[in-house]
Motif scaffolding. Sequence first.
Motif, PDB file in Angstrom:
ATOM      1  N   GLY A 103      65.294 -13.529  20.589  1.00  0.00           N
ATOM      2  CA  GLY A 103      64.822 -13.716  19.306  1.00  0.00           C
ATOM      3  C   GLY A 103      63.222 -13.738  19.129  1.00  0.00           C
ATOM      4  N   ILE A 104      62.400 -14.018  20.062  1.00  0.00           N
ATOM      5  CA  ILE A 104      61.052 -14.192  20.250  1.00  0.00           C
ATOM      6  C   ILE A 104      60.328 -12.907  20.000  1.00  0.00           C
ATOM      7  CG2 ILE A 104      61.467 -15.966  21.505  1.00  0.00           C
ATOM      8  CD1 ILE A 104      59.622 -14.815  23.882  1.00  0.00           C
ATOM      9  N   PHE A 105      60.827 -11.762  20.192  1.00  0.00           N
ATOM     10  CA  PHE A 105      60.195 -10.608  20.146  1.00  0.00           C
ATOM     11  C   PHE A 105      60.169  -9.805  19.003  1.00  0.00           C
ATOM     12  CE2 PHE A 105      61.396 -11.289  24.628  1.00  0.00           C
ATOM     13  CZ  PHE A 105      60.317 -11.164  25.208  1.00  0.00           C
ATOM     14  N   THR A 112      51.391  -7.839  11.062  1.00  0.00           N
ATOM     15  CA  THR A 112      52.814  -8.426  11.242  1.00  0.00           C
ATOM     16  C   THR A 112      53.575  -7.117  11.823  1.00  0.00           C
ATOM     17  OG1 THR A 112      52.090 -10.213   9.847  1.00  0.00           O
ATOM     18  CG2 THR A 112      54.532  -9.808  10.318  1.00  0.00           C
ATOM     19  N   GLY A 113      54.578  -7.524  12.572  1.00  0.00           N
ATOM     20  CA  GLY A 113      55.742  -6.653  13.192  1.00  0.00           C
ATOM     21  C   GLY A 113      56.755  -6.486  11.924  1.00  0.00           C
ATOM     22  N   THR A 114      57.496  -5.192  12.276  1.00  0.00           N
ATOM     23  CA  THR A 114      58.463  -5.264  11.129  1.00  0.00           C
ATOM     24  C   THR A 114      59.751  -6.044  11.412  1.00  0.00           C
ATOM     25  OG1 THR A 114      59.320  -3.484  12.579  1.00  0.00           O
ATOM     26  CG2 THR A 114      57.959  -2.738  11.257  1.00  0.00           C
ATOM     27  N   GLY A 115      59.523  -6.996  12.311  1.00  0.00           N
ATOM     28  CA  GLY A 115      60.759  -8.019  12.579  1.00  0.00           C
ATOM     29  C   GLY A 115      61.321  -7.778  13.981  1.00  0.00           C
ATOM     30  N   ASN A 141      56.194 -12.570  19.407  1.00  0.00           N
ATOM     31  CA  ASN A 141      55.939 -12.901  18.012  1.00  0.00           C
ATOM     32  C   ASN A 141      54.453 -13.852  18.153  1.00  0.00           C
ATOM     33  OD1 ASN A 141      55.647 -14.786  15.616  1.00  0.00           O
ATOM     34  ND2 ASN A 141      57.115 -13.325  14.751  1.00  0.00           N
ATOM     35  N   GLU A 142      53.423 -13.382  17.305  1.00  0.00           N
ATOM     36  CA  GLU A 142      52.153 -13.765  17.523  1.00  0.00           C
ATOM     37  C   GLU A 142      52.268 -15.538  17.132  1.00  0.00           C
ATOM     38  OE1 GLU A 142      49.179 -13.164  18.636  1.00  0.00           O
ATOM     39  OE2 GLU A 142      49.690 -11.102  19.306  1.00  0.00           O
ATOM     40  N   GLY A 143      53.136 -15.645  16.030  1.00  0.00           N
ATOM     41  CA  GLY A 143      53.118 -16.885  15.397  1.00  0.00           C
ATOM     42  C   GLY A 143      53.639 -18.122  16.578  1.00  0.00           C
ATOM     43  N   LEU A 144      54.598 -17.389  17.341  1.00  0.00           N
ATOM     44  CA  LEU A 144      55.025 -18.195  18.238  1.00  0.00           C
ATOM     45  C   LEU A 144      53.954 -18.581  19.457  1.00  0.00           C
ATOM     46  CD1 LEU A 144      58.797 -16.813  18.972  1.00  0.00           C
ATOM     47  CD2 LEU A 144      58.063 -19.081  17.682  1.00  0.00           C
ATOM     48  N   ASN A 181      52.625 -17.646  26.595  1.00  0.00           N
ATOM     49  CA  ASN A 181      51.809 -16.421  26.997  1.00  0.00           C
ATOM     50  C   ASN A 181      52.396 -15.406  26.329  1.00  0.00           C
ATOM     51  OD1 ASN A 181      54.273 -16.685  28.790  1.00  0.00           O
ATOM     52  ND2 ASN A 181      53.619 -14.479  29.628  1.00  0.00           N
ATOM     53  N   GLN A 182      51.475 -14.337  26.139  1.00  0.00           N
ATOM     54  CA  GLN A 182      51.722 -13.126  25.432  1.00  0.00           C
ATOM     55  C   GLN A 182      52.071 -11.967  26.262  1.00  0.00           C
ATOM     56  OE1 GLN A 182      53.087 -11.423  23.132  1.00  0.00           O
ATOM     57  NE2 GLN A 182      51.789 -11.603  21.495  1.00  0.00           N
ATOM     58  N   VAL A 183      53.239 -11.323  25.776  1.00  0.00           N
ATOM     59  CA  VAL A 183      53.607 -10.234  26.699  1.00  0.00           C
ATOM     60  C   VAL A 183      53.914  -8.991  25.755  1.00  0.00           C
ATOM     61  CG1 VAL A 183      55.609  -9.212  28.156  1.00  0.00           C
ATOM     62  CG2 VAL A 183      54.974 -11.737  28.383  1.00  0.00           C
ATOM     63  N   ILE A 184      53.194  -7.688  26.222  1.00  0.00           N
ATOM     64  CA  ILE A 184      53.498  -6.397  25.144  1.00  0.00           C
ATOM     65  C   ILE A 184      53.512  -5.291  26.067  1.00  0.00           C
ATOM     66  CG2 ILE A 184      51.861  -5.205  23.568  1.00  0.00           C
ATOM     67  CD1 ILE A 184      50.079  -7.461  23.350  1.00  0.00           C
TER      68      ILE A 184
END
Length: 215
Positions: free
Chosen positions: A136-138, A147-150, A192-195, A203-206
């Motif tokens: 759910g975090i992605f 913002t992503g499409t969800g 998700n950037e907000g998290l 940490n961010q993972v892309i």
Amino acid sequence: MKKMMKAIGITILAGSLLVACNNNEEAENNEPVTEEEVTDAENNETDDEGENTENDSESGGGSAFAPGNFEDQLDLKIGDTGQVSSNVGDFELTIESIKFEDEVDNRSAQFEHFYVADVKFKNIGEEAMLAEDMVGIFDITHELSQTGTGTYINQYFDSFEAVSGRVNPGEEISAQLLFDVYGSDEHYIRVNEGLVASNGVKNQVIWTFSESDLD
């Protein structure tokens, strides 16, 4: 006359004794404080402060979250594994493949395409986690500054199973995630950037991929 003088003498004597007693009590109460007593008082105060600090630490005072276990991973590709540290546990996500579909369950995409990602999650922490907390975090986006499409939308389609259940330390689960996306030369699956901003994920993972990379 003698009796009167005797009575006066007794009264004066009683008054003198009372004054003397009061002076002795005041002298005892106002004895100078020794250096040893001052040191004991300071030590007691320090001990109290130490206990309060320890209690604050045990009750959650101070930093809300411990530092993350992993660095940002910003240039992953399909097939790569990312490591994520969150406030509910540490895990790995491997995006094994992605394909796009024009229709799912005889329904067209709300935006432009459906993307189906075959993924694998592994709990690498010390406590059990919920699969839905991992997935759910992605979100998915075609522009990192927007913002992503969800998140995945499995729950709205009969052909896809919801991702749920308990994942114990060392355990792996595989799943298919369905996304609804705009057409673009490049897409990104990311935390998700907000998290990240709120420190829910540390940490961010892309993952970056283009339509030419898709099955």
